[in-house]
Design a protein around this motif. Structure first.
Motif, PDB file in Angstrom:
ATOM      1  N   ALA B  91      -0.851  10.543  -0.904  1.00 53.70           N
ATOM      2  CA  ALA B  91      -0.812   9.566  -2.006  1.00 53.70           C
ATOM      3  C   ALA B  91      -0.716  10.273  -3.351  1.00 53.70           C
ATOM      4  O   ALA B  91       0.033   9.844  -4.244  1.00 53.70           O
ATOM      5  CB  ALA B  91      -2.058   8.678  -1.962  1.00 53.70           C
ATOM      6  N   ASN B 312       3.497  -1.569   3.606  1.00 51.21           N
ATOM      7  CA  ASN B 312       2.637  -1.465   2.427  1.00 51.21           C
ATOM      8  C   ASN B 312       2.496  -2.818   1.724  1.00 51.21           C
ATOM      9  O   ASN B 312       1.377  -3.259   1.435  1.00 51.21           O
ATOM     10  CB  ASN B 312       3.221  -0.427   1.453  1.00 51.21           C
ATOM     11  CG  ASN B 312       2.400  -0.309   0.171  1.00 51.21           C
ATOM     12  OD1 ASN B 312       1.177  -0.238   0.211  1.00 51.21           O
ATOM     13  ND2 ASN B 312       3.084  -0.311  -0.964  1.00 51.21           N
ATOM     14  N   ASP B 337       5.909  -2.934  -7.353  1.00 58.41           N
ATOM     15  CA  ASP B 337       5.968  -1.567  -6.819  1.00 58.41           C
ATOM     16  C   ASP B 337       7.143  -0.833  -7.470  1.00 58.41           C
ATOM     17  O   ASP B 337       7.922  -1.447  -8.202  1.00 58.41           O
ATOM     18  CB  ASP B 337       6.056  -1.613  -5.281  1.00 58.41           C
ATOM     19  CG  ASP B 337       7.428  -2.021  -4.762  1.00 58.41           C
ATOM     20  OD1 ASP B 337       8.311  -2.372  -5.582  1.00 58.41           O
ATOM     21  OD2 ASP B 337       7.623  -2.012  -3.533  1.00 58.41           O
ATOM     22  N   HIS B 347      -3.682  -7.043  -2.517  1.00 57.55           N
ATOM     23  CA  HIS B 347      -3.274  -5.715  -2.054  1.00 57.55           C
ATOM     24  C   HIS B 347      -4.295  -4.680  -2.551  1.00 57.55           C
ATOM     25  O   HIS B 347      -4.853  -4.842  -3.630  1.00 57.55           O
ATOM     26  CB  HIS B 347      -1.877  -5.395  -2.614  1.00 57.55           C
ATOM     27  CG  HIS B 347      -1.278  -4.151  -2.052  1.00 57.55           C
ATOM     28  ND1 HIS B 347      -1.586  -2.896  -2.553  1.00 57.55           N
ATOM     29  CD2 HIS B 347      -0.422  -3.943  -1.025  1.00 57.55           C
ATOM     30  CE1 HIS B 347      -0.922  -1.974  -1.850  1.00 57.55           C
ATOM     31  NE2 HIS B 347      -0.202  -2.591  -0.917  1.00 57.55           N
ATOM     32  N   TRP B 349      -4.056  -1.940  -4.001  1.00 58.24           N
ATOM     33  CA  TRP B 349      -3.787  -1.438  -5.348  1.00 58.24           C
ATOM     34  C   TRP B 349      -4.493  -2.274  -6.415  1.00 58.24           C
ATOM     35  O   TRP B 349      -4.805  -1.778  -7.477  1.00 58.24           O
ATOM     36  CB  TRP B 349      -2.275  -1.451  -5.620  1.00 58.24           C
ATOM     37  CG  TRP B 349      -1.583  -0.155  -5.334  1.00 58.24           C
ATOM     38  CD1 TRP B 349      -2.137   1.095  -5.379  1.00 58.24           C
ATOM     39  CD2 TRP B 349      -0.204   0.021  -4.982  1.00 58.24           C
ATOM     40  NE1 TRP B 349      -1.173   2.044  -5.071  1.00 58.24           N
ATOM     41  CE2 TRP B 349       0.016   1.413  -4.835  1.00 58.24           C
ATOM     42  CE3 TRP B 349       0.868  -0.856  -4.789  1.00 58.24           C
ATOM     43  CZ2 TRP B 349       1.277   1.941  -4.497  1.00 58.24           C
ATOM     44  CZ3 TRP B 349       2.116  -0.335  -4.466  1.00 58.24           C
ATOM     45  CH2 TRP B 349       2.309   1.056  -4.307  1.00 58.24           C
ATOM     46  N   CYS B 490       0.767   5.951  -2.866  1.00 61.79           N
ATOM     47  CA  CYS B 490       0.156   5.488  -1.626  1.00 61.79           C
ATOM     48  C   CYS B 490       0.473   6.508  -0.543  1.00 61.79           C
ATOM     49  O   CYS B 490       1.505   7.168  -0.580  1.00 61.79           O
ATOM     50  CB  CYS B 490       0.652   4.091  -1.228  1.00 61.79           C
ATOM     51  SG  CYS B 490       2.424   3.947  -1.046  1.00 61.79           S
ATOM     52  N   SER B 501      -4.436   4.198   5.275  1.00 62.79           N
ATOM     53  CA  SER B 501      -3.635   4.227   4.053  1.00 62.79           C
ATOM     54  C   SER B 501      -4.563   4.423   2.861  1.00 62.79           C
ATOM     55  O   SER B 501      -5.700   3.955   2.876  1.00 62.79           O
ATOM     56  CB  SER B 501      -2.832   2.931   3.901  1.00 62.79           C
ATOM     57  OG  SER B 501      -3.693   1.811   3.868  1.00 62.79           O
ATOM     58  N   HIS B 503      -4.589   4.091  -1.414  1.00 64.98           N
ATOM     59  CA  HIS B 503      -3.859   3.454  -2.512  1.00 64.98           C
ATOM     60  C   HIS B 503      -4.508   3.872  -3.816  1.00 64.98           C
ATOM     61  O   HIS B 503      -5.700   3.639  -4.021  1.00 64.98           O
ATOM     62  CB  HIS B 503      -3.870   1.936  -2.324  1.00 64.98           C
ATOM     63  CG  HIS B 503      -3.356   1.522  -0.976  1.00 64.98           C
ATOM     64  ND1 HIS B 503      -2.039   1.196  -0.742  1.00 64.98           N
ATOM     65  CD2 HIS B 503      -3.968   1.452   0.231  1.00 64.98           C
ATOM     66  CE1 HIS B 503      -1.880   0.922   0.545  1.00 64.98           C
ATOM     67  NE2 HIS B 503      -3.035   1.074   1.161  1.00 64.98           N
TER      68      HIS B 503
END
Lengths: 366, 597
Positions: B91, B312, B337, B347, B349, B490, B501, B503
């Protein structure tokens, strides 16, 4: 018990007698391990990496001089869990376990007092009365006073660790912060702190074996320093055991991580951190930290992590010391270079000529 | 949620008993499972999974130097911390716009291969298999053990055990031959890991931009010689597992329903191909498909997508039963994004973690785990994906995509072929894992030793490529970078037990927001705001019970097999709810080997 921290930073506090009478050893002992501190279970996993000796050797009774050891640990337990697994902990809290026990705590101890109303940060089983999760703190309060010895496994349990960094919502701390630094267990031993994030497998195993031998009556108490760490493991710095230390002495510093030289300018705190990992390696002498290219981030230390962040920047204190070593290192490097050039030549009497020029004289007398 | 045919027809009046296991043993982290079991119809009718630990990584990481993220997030997990460091570095590399040198990628890949081999071995042989060992089967299904003693092991020529019961005995904890050998193998594979990443479990030599590992020839030689020392153990493990699981299907007809759930699998891909991967978001679809384990979402046996951008953007973090306040009224961090696609408020983020410690109430809020879901834009469903414990989803996704084609591994569209070289006692061997009929307990467990073989095969390739680079003098392992004022990143990776994952949002060179999503929140999640249960809950609910013990001495081994098949790694827990109401009695498993009831 009074403690003085000498200039060496190591004061023996464990020589104080815990009991007036001469203690006979135990034939059997429990290890009640609770990893439900705010932990990642990494210390338990690290324990399974130890090979000298291995945990199965200890459990199977292959190590001389130890009592019979009953290890109760959630990750390794053959039980299916729940009350079946909790039975020895509940028995110990009631005081009818039938044998003394060593309480091992893994993970930071949260501050339950910062919670308004109900709730918990971490728990271990349920309170049989309410059916609500039983907090780690309640377990420590019940078990620590009855424990023959109390051991903190890993930096979270010893000093608070990662979860106690600035901005944390749980107000967590180390076990000795919670119990009090002057706490003593039934044996008279204070909390035995084995820091490391995670524990170096053999460091922990060696300490545990010492405590177990002490329980069996075959060894004196382990010598601890003023931060209750085993002196023989944490009495030296990373730098003192690091094979890149010689680069430092010659003023040769890596400027990025491609270099085999000293990493102090790329974030290594080795010169001021108490830890033996570069000397010992991580497993079977393999791996480690700065010796194999990983900056020391001070993970064994009471001030970890905040004092060492940002990890990848040069420690403020080393700017001056590396500047001071530079002219000395440059001269030493030059002189060694000359000598090194010299010793890279063979002596002149090694040749194929007809005349022997070695100075051979069978009649030589002093 | 499945119900057996036998369960549907001729139902008796229910005899409901509440049973709980809290904490669950032989996993990482604290988990409790709370169930209602209908003993009249031998079925679990309700299950809640709860976790009782909050530490607050996403809270205390805000405002810190983003380069510290890999070191800090390793401490999330004590068995696969390196997976977090690796994912964090992925990331960060996206955020900083830096591509590590090729050799660094191989070193990371070798470290991760060793991690998969270590972790799956210790988990399968020392933790999962205790549920299938002779002592446990004797205590729960004595008739099955009797049959195992009479049943020859079909693959005995490979693993050396005559009967199925002989295999089961070899897994008895602390005494069985394989149990003890697995502990030793787990150390050899961790030594391999330490050669590449310095320390286990929190690596010392991984950095954003590459590694600090010195690429000496010795490092690779030491790794390879250890790999060859364990290669036959890997072949034997696959044979022993296949024998035991095939026997279970045969001895207990209907066992396929244990832990069975709809096929809803997620895999985020593992091992970058350094020739393709540049860590740019804009090219993520290409380099994601070039990974040596193919990312993918598999629904009802069909591949929905293997595009990491789709994966994602579909991630949604739901609440409903978790001890947190919602963040919907906060300011979003990322509205689009880098490709211009809108990013949802749910999400990672845009997430803000606001802990709200409170009483546990199984009818309302009962766990510290949130509910990650994947939004399927074709149907509008928020899917409760599971990871199949890691290997099942990885092999399934890789097999279906048919993209991986290396000297040792071939994905065929419906299977994965793995070739391992000759070892000390066994010849060169090609194993084939074929897509199974079910996503259930036994298939989750069966996939695990196959994935150990997969990891060993990939390790051989990486070590050959790395040595080739070193011998050619290409020894650079770190690329320097600047931390930008503002950036997002990410990382997608496979932790040992499945999807991982990270972020990241950077503002003023500091972490503005950081949310890691490991596999366990996916698997151990509670009922979300739509009432959809998480995978553990869903897999246990409705499963038949085959244990021969009645309510008085019930151990719950079938349920525990299901929970452990997901490879729970919760520094958090699954709790089974001991409820009020229809309960006739409340029971706990009796003590097994402990006289302190």
């Amino acid at each position: 018990m009074t403690r003085h921290s000498g200039t060496s930073g190591t004061t023996d506090v464990s020589g104080d007698p815990g009991r007036a009478e001469v203690r006979r050893g135990f034939d059997e002992i429990y290890i009640l391990w609770i990893s439900e501190g705010m932990s990642c279970d990494g210390d338990t996993v690290s324990l399974t990496a130890a090979d000298q000796p291995s945990i199965e050797d200890v459990i199977l009774g292959l190590i001389p001089g130890l009592p019979k050891v009953n290890l109760i640990n959630k990750v390794l337990s053959p039980t299916l869990g729940g009350e079946e697994f909790l039975a020895p902990y509940r028995a110990a809290a009631r005081g009818d376990l039938g044998a003394p026990f060593i309480l091992v705590i893994e993970g930071s101890v949260p501050n339950q007092n910062v919670i308004e109303g109900d709730g918990y940060w971490t728990s271990f089983g349920n309170d049989p009365e309410t059916g609500q999760p039983e907090t780690l703190n309640a377990w420590i309060d019940k078990l620590a006073p009855k424990a023959w010895a109390v051991v903190a496994a890993g930096t979270c349990a010893t000093f608070g660790g990662i979860h106690a960094m600035a901005g944390n919502p749980t107000g967590c701390m180390g076990l000795a912060d919670y119990l009090g630094w002057d706490f003593t267990a039934q044996s008279g031993l204070p909390v035995v702190n084995v820091p490391g994030c995670p524990i170096q497998p053999e460091n922990f195993m060696e300490t545990l074996i010492w405590v177990l031998r002490h329980a069996a009556g075959t060894a004196p108490p382990p010598p601890l320093d003023h931060m209750l760490r085993p002196q023989w493991l944490f009495g030296k710095t990373v730098h003192e055991g690091c094979d890149r230390g010689s680069y430092y002495e010659q003023g040769s510093f890596a400027t990025d991580y491609n270099s085999p030289k000293c990493l102090v300018k790329t974030g290594c705190w080795g010169p001021v951190v108490n830890c033996n990992v570069p000397k010992r390696g991580w497993m079977a002498g393999i791996g480690g930290c700065p010796n194999v290219g990983g900056i020391c981030i001070g993970c064994t230390m009471p001030a970890f992590p905040d004092a060492f962040m940002p990890f990848m920047d040069e420690p403020p204190g080393s700017t001056l010391s590396t500047l001071a070593i530079k002219p000395y290192g440059a001269v030493i490097r030059r002189l060694r270079g000359l000598t090194n050039h010299m010793v890279n030549h063979e002596t002149k009497w090694r040749h194929k000529g007809r005349k022997l020029t070695t100075g051979y004289d069978p009649y030589w007398r002093a | 949620m499945t119900t057996t045919e036998a369960g549907r027809t001729g139902r008796k009046p229910p005899q409901l008993v509440d049973m709980s296991w809290d904490p669950i043993t032989r996993i990482i982290g604290n988990l409790g499972i709370y169930t209602k079991i209908d003993f009249a119809n031998q079925e679990v009718v309700e299950c809640h999974s709860t976790s009782s630990l909050f530490r607050g990584y996403s809270v205390f990481m805000r405002g810190k130097d983003p380069r510290d993220a890999g070191f800090i997030t390793s401490r999330i997990c004590g068995i696969c911390g390196d997976n977090h460091t690796t994912c964090s570095d992925y990331a960060q590399q996206m955020a900083y716009g830096v591509k590590p040198p090729r050799l660094a990628e191989h070193i990371v890949n070798l470290g991760e291969a060793a991690e998969y081999m270590f972790d799956h071995t210790i988990f399968q042989d020392n933790l999962v298999f205790v549920d299938f060992c002779e002592a446990m089967v004797k205590a729960t299904n004595p008739s099955v053990l009797a049959r195992a003693e009479r049943t020859d092991a079909p693959r005995g020529d490979i693993h050396g055990y005559r009967t199925i019961a002989d295999i089961m005995k070899a897994f008895n904890p602390f005494e069985g031959e394989v149990y003890k050998e697995a502990l030793k193998v787990s150390r050899v594979t961790r030594e391999m890991f330490c050669l590449m990443e310095g320390r286990h479990v929190h690596p010392s030599t991984l950095y954003p931009g590459g590694v600090g590992t010195m690429p000496t020839p010795a490092v690779f030689t030491d790794y390879l010689s250890r790999l060859m020392r364990v290669i036959d153990f890997v072949k034997k493990a696959v044979a022993m597992n296949d024998d035991v699981f095939d026997f279970f299907y045969e001895a207990l007809p209907g066992y396929e329903e244990v832990g069975r759930r709809r096929i809803l699998l997620g895999c985020w891909g593992a091992w970058q191909d350094p020739a393709v991967c540049d860590y740019r978001y804009e090219t993520m679809n290409e380099w994601g498909k070039a990974m040596y384990v193919t990312p993918g979402i598999v629904v009802d046996g069909k591949l929905v997508t293997n595009d990491l951008v789709d994966i994602n953007l579909g991630i949604r973090i739901m609440l409903g039963s978790s001890f947190y306040e919602d963040w919907v009224n906060e300011q979003p961090f990322v509205t689009r994004d880098p490709l211009g696609n809108p990013v949802d408020m749910r999400h990672p983020w845009n997430q803000t973690t606001i802990p709200m410690p409170q009483k546990r109430d199984f009818n309302d809020k009962y766990t510290w785990v949130m509910s990650p879901r994947w939004y399927d834009k074709r149907t509008g469903d928020h899917l409760a994906l599971d990871t199949g414990g890691g290997p099942l989803a990885r092999l399934w996704s890789t097999a279906l995509s048919g993209l991986v084609d290396t000297p040792y591994i071939k994905a065929t569209g419906n299977s994965v072929r793995i070739s391992l070289p000759a070892g000390e006692t066994l010849p060169e061997t090609t194993l084939e894992w074929s897509i199974p009929k079910w996503s259930n307990t036994l298939e989750r467990d069966r996939a695990r030793p196959y994935f150990v073989a997969y990891a060993a095969a990939m390790a051989l390739q990486f070590v050959e490529e790395a040595m080739g680079l070193v011998q050619a003098g290409e020894t650079k392992v770190f690329e320097d970078f600047e931390v930008p004022d503002e950036a997002i990143g990410c990382g997608f990776h496979e932790a040992v037990r499945g999807v991982l994952s990270h972020h990241l949002v950077i503002k003023d060179k500091k972490i503005a927001n950081y949310h890691p999503y490991p596999p366990t929140p996916w698997n151990a999640s509670p009922r979300d705001k739509f009432g959809t249960p998480g995978p553990y809950e869903d897999a246990v609910q409705g499963q038949p019970i085959f244990e021969e013990n009645g309510p008085d001495d019930f151990k719950g081994v079938d349920i525990m097999r299901t929970v452990r098949s997901f490879d729970p790694c919760l520094p958090c827990g699954v709790h089974m709810y001991v409820g009020k109401g229809k309960t006739l009695t409340t029971l706990h498993s009796p003590t097994y080997g402990a006289n302190h009831g």
